[in-house]
Design an enzyme around this catalytic site. Structure first.
Site, PDB file in Angstrom:
ATOM      1  N   SER A  73      10.459  -7.619  -6.441  1.00  0.00           N
ATOM      2  CA  SER A  73       9.831  -8.862  -6.873  1.00  0.00           C
ATOM      3  C   SER A  73      10.841  -9.916  -7.305  1.00  0.00           C
ATOM      4  CB  SER A  73       8.860  -8.588  -8.024  1.00  0.00           C
ATOM      5  OG  SER A  73       9.540  -8.129  -9.166  1.00  0.00           O
ATOM      6  N   GLU A 130       8.206   6.211  -1.284  1.00  0.00           N
ATOM      7  CA  GLU A 130       7.768   5.088  -0.454  1.00  0.00           C
ATOM      8  C   GLU A 130       8.469   5.041   0.904  1.00  0.00           C
ATOM      9  OE1 GLU A 130       8.641   1.564  -2.698  1.00  0.00           O
ATOM     10  OE2 GLU A 130      10.716   2.148  -3.055  1.00  0.00           O
ATOM     11  N   ASP A 162       5.523  -0.267   1.041  1.00  0.00           N
ATOM     12  CA  ASP A 162       6.791   0.051   1.709  1.00  0.00           C
ATOM     13  C   ASP A 162       6.632   1.253   2.619  1.00  0.00           C
ATOM     14  OD1 ASP A 162       9.284  -1.418   1.465  1.00  0.00           O
ATOM     15  OD2 ASP A 162       9.015  -1.259  -0.685  1.00  0.00           O
ATOM     16  N   PRO A 217      -1.236  -6.154 -11.675  1.00  0.00           N
ATOM     17  CA  PRO A 217      -0.393  -7.337 -11.485  1.00  0.00           C
ATOM     18  C   PRO A 217      -0.322  -8.281 -12.674  1.00  0.00           C
ATOM     19  CG  PRO A 217      -2.524  -7.711 -10.472  1.00  0.00           C
ATOM     20  CD  PRO A 217      -2.556  -6.313 -11.038  1.00  0.00           C
ATOM     21  N   ASP A 224       5.245  -9.342  -2.153  1.00  0.00           N
ATOM     22  CA  ASP A 224       6.659  -9.096  -2.399  1.00  0.00           C
ATOM     23  C   ASP A 224       7.274  -8.588  -1.103  1.00  0.00           C
ATOM     24  OD1 ASP A 224       5.910  -6.445  -2.176  1.00  0.00           O
ATOM     25  OD2 ASP A 224       6.288  -5.937  -4.270  1.00  0.00           O
TER      26      ASP A 224
END
Length: 692
Positions: A241, A394, A422, A503, A593
């Protein structure tokens, strides 16, 4: 550049370390740079060797997929992956032995925030999100549909909020003879379980349920608010991020993390015509049932996410002229900064430093991260295993070898987390040559992703994470759709996760209600007996064997991918914004992101590769969507439009390269191209990447 024991270091970083990070740690400047140079000279070549192994494995997989695309067989495919060392043999059973974990990690289930640490305001808001008003979270979001949340106070909406909160309390802290909606004073309270009442605050009662607290505030007319313990932990992010490409950017990242660890980070805020200074909250005072004072932690337990093994940074130049591996630099400097908390213990009361390590591929790379941490501990004079590691599951090679990845870090691992965004990008890139991928909307229904999410929990429970570490799930990416989150995100708890990402502080409050409805410890105990998820399912590739998409279907998919990609890239390259709420093609705000960017770019690259669409069609789509994104950002004074001149727009060029060069990017990562174009936007010359 300033010479330090053979390293050439940017003066900004030298000054930060000397004047801000080192004082009061007991580590001298000479000892720091001498030890750091020793670590880098020894470990940078190992870092590069691991990256080369990634490339060699991918080349072998590409060749096999190309040769077997027409007669693909899953059993043969798995045997091939085992033969090249992509899938390794599992060893004997074991249990993790990590010591000195805080209860927010080891015992108590609750929400987790992820926030870019280079934004001081966001970082402070997240750290202070340990407690939050349920009334405010309900009234200010779409969690409540009645009335209006704009303009003057709406009593209809207010009544709906109170009713919702009362129903929540009836479940979490039930009363014997009445409902919470009828409670007017403290004297009305008559709990079914007196053990849930743990103390009093100023004008409030404090309760506990499933290990987390509820504070009910009273005024002269009854219940004034319900304050929930919410974000038990927060990841202060230096990675996905954040847009940090040089020493200037990295020093800002490190300075904010240092301020959090020293408890002196502040930010001057202007809001609704008022000016104030935001700082970290002090602990919350209460009195227990006997009248004795006690306090509860008022801040999230703060973790720091370092960069992975891939990227380098020009903040330090090694003796051979190459850039410093950014992950090693992060480990050394974020740990130095966190040493300040080891004295005060205002963050970790157990004396641990929690480092989330992303984008590792397999057990050898986890073992390398452990080696880095061990060397950093020795350099800074820290006890062994002070630095804890969170393993992001990930990447595909980590998923299929998760048990052995955890074994490599069994003395210091504190969490595993499924980063499905990811993970999807890596899924596409790894199998790029096998065929066209299904549409993005169909990806979540593919067999591999359900098995992947389940196997993460299965392995975590088998090696002892229950009551001894976090098993986490990914982000809710739609911050404006809290009603949907309240319905859907409870499934993370039911799947065995002890934490899941949200978030915003508001989302943390609403997600906290799920942890009162579901006892995660009981769920995990039940899941221990289920059959483990199938490795064969995890290795099933989400290709469309007989795609029957119409031209309209294909174009709609391209429009969606291109618009989201451009909306994120233009802010990253031109403004240095690493994470933001980007309006999608339907103007729904999505948290974007680099992980979401990785999916979009790899998906389009895959479709071009297999003739689902042409490069010319994608280029036309990118140009058309650039105009859409420009209109969506028309109100931003600092925005630089792309469609005014495609040939000179660095953001548009970056977007094109991410797609048209996507197949050749290391593991499909977006960082090398983003960093290069961001450096150009800052008027700097990108250096060579050693892994290309």
């Amino acid at each position: 550049m300033i010479e330090k024991f053979g390293l050439r270091v940017d003066p900004l970083l030298v000054e930060f370390v000397a004047a801000e990070a080192l004082p009061d740690t007991g580590v001298s400047e000479g000892a720091f740079w001498s030890a750091f140079a020793w670590i880098l000279n020894d470990l940078a070549p190992k870092n590069l060797k691991l990256l080369k192994t990634r490339g060699e494995l991918q080349h072998k997989i590409d060749a096999w997929n190309s040769a077997n695309a027409d007669d693909y067989d899953s059993a043969t495919y798995q045997q091939f992956l085992e033969s090249i060392g992509y899938v390794v043999a599992e060893g004997a059973d074991f249990k993790i032995t990590t010591a000195n974990l805080d209860f927010e990690i080891a015992v108590t289930a609750g929400p987790q925030l992820v926030v870019p640490v280079n934004n001081a305001r966001f970082a402070l808001n997240a750290a202070n999100a340990r407690w939050g008003s349920l009334f405010d979270a309900l009234y200010g979001t779409d969690a409540i549909s009645a009335g209006s949340n704009t303009g003057a106070y709406d009593p209809i909406r207010g009544a709906a909020v109170i009713a919702w909160a009362a129903e929540f309390l009836d479940r979490a802290v039930p009363l014997r003879e009445m409902t919470w909606l009828d409670v007017k004073t403290k004297a009305d309270l008559n709990l079914r379980d007196d053990e849930q009442w743990v103390g009093d605050g100023e004008g409030s009662y404090l309760f506990i349920n499933n290990g987390i607290h509820i504070e009910v505030m009273f005024n002269d007319t009854g219940i004034a608010d319900v304050v929930l313990e919410s974000a038990l932990s927060t990841i202060m992010d230096c990675e996905d991020s954040v847009a940090a490409v040089d020493a200037e950017d990295k020093v800002l990242v490190y300075r904010n993390w240092l301020g959090l660890m020293k408890f002196d980070l502040t930010e001057n805020i202007s809001k609704n015509g008022k000016f104030f200074t935001r700082k970290l909250n002090l602990d919350r005072p209460f009195t227990d049932k006997k009248g004795a004072p006690f306090s509860l932690h008022a801040r999230s337990l703060m973790l720091v996410r370092n960069v992975g093994h891939l990227m380098t940074n020009p903040a330090i130049i090694l003796e051979d002229g190459s850039e410093v591996p950014e992950g090693i630099m992060d480990a050394m400097i974020t740990s130095l900064c966190a040493m300040h908390d080891l004295k005060s213990k205002k963050n970790s009361r157990s004396g641990s430093i929690y480092i989330v390590k992303p984008k590792m591929h397999g057990p050898d790379e986890v073992a390398f991260a452990v080696e880095i941490f061990t060397r950093v501990e020795a350099a800074l004079g820290l006890p062994r295993n002070t630095l804890k590691i969170g393993i992001m599951d990930e990447e595909r090679r980590t998923t299929v070898n998760l048990k052995e990845c955890i074994r490599a870090a069994k003395e210091r691992v504190f969490f595993i987390n499924t980063g499905f965004l990811d993970r999807t990008g890596d899924e596409i890139h790894t199998s790029m040559e096998l065929g066209p991928m299904v549409r993005k909307g169909d990806m979540k229904q593919a067999a591999w992703i359900g098995a992947y999410e389940n196997r993460n929990v299965d392995v975590g429970l088998a090696v002892g994470f229950a009551g001894h570490g976090q098993i986490g799930k990914g982000m809710w990416a739609m911050p404006d759709r809290m009603a949907d989150m309240l319905v859907q995100k409870i499934e993370h708890l039911k799947s065995g996760a002890s934490t899941a990402w949200v978030p915003s502080p508001t989302a943390a409050v609403l997600h906290a209600t799920h942890y009162h409805r579901v006892n995660v410890a009981e769920v995990q105990e039940q899941l221990k007996s289920r059959p483990p998820a199938s490795l064969n399912d995890i290795l099933s590739v989400p290709i469309a064997n007989r795609p029957n998409w119409t031209a309209g279907d294909i174009q709609a998919e391209l429009d969606n991918n291109a618009q989201g990609l451009l909306g994120y890239v233009v802010r990253w390259v031109q403004q240095g914004v690493g994470c933001s709420k980007v309006p999608d093609i339907k103007n729904v705000g999505l948290m974007e992101d680099r992980a979401t960017l990785r999916i979009s770019s790899q998906h389009m690259a895959n479709w071009i590769r297999h003739g689902v669409c042409s490069k010319a069609q994608v280029l036309e789509t990118l140009k058309r969507m650039a105009a859409v994104v420009d209109r969506q950002n028309a109100g931003d004074a600092g925005y630089i439009a792309m469609s005014a001149d495609f040939e000179t727009s660095l953001a548009f060029q970056a977007a094109c390269d991410l797609v048209f060069k996507g197949g050749e990017q290391p593991n499909g990562y977006t960082e090398p191209l983003l960093h290069g174009f961001r450096l150009k936007a800052k008027g700097l010359t990108p250096g060579p990447m050693p892994f290309t």
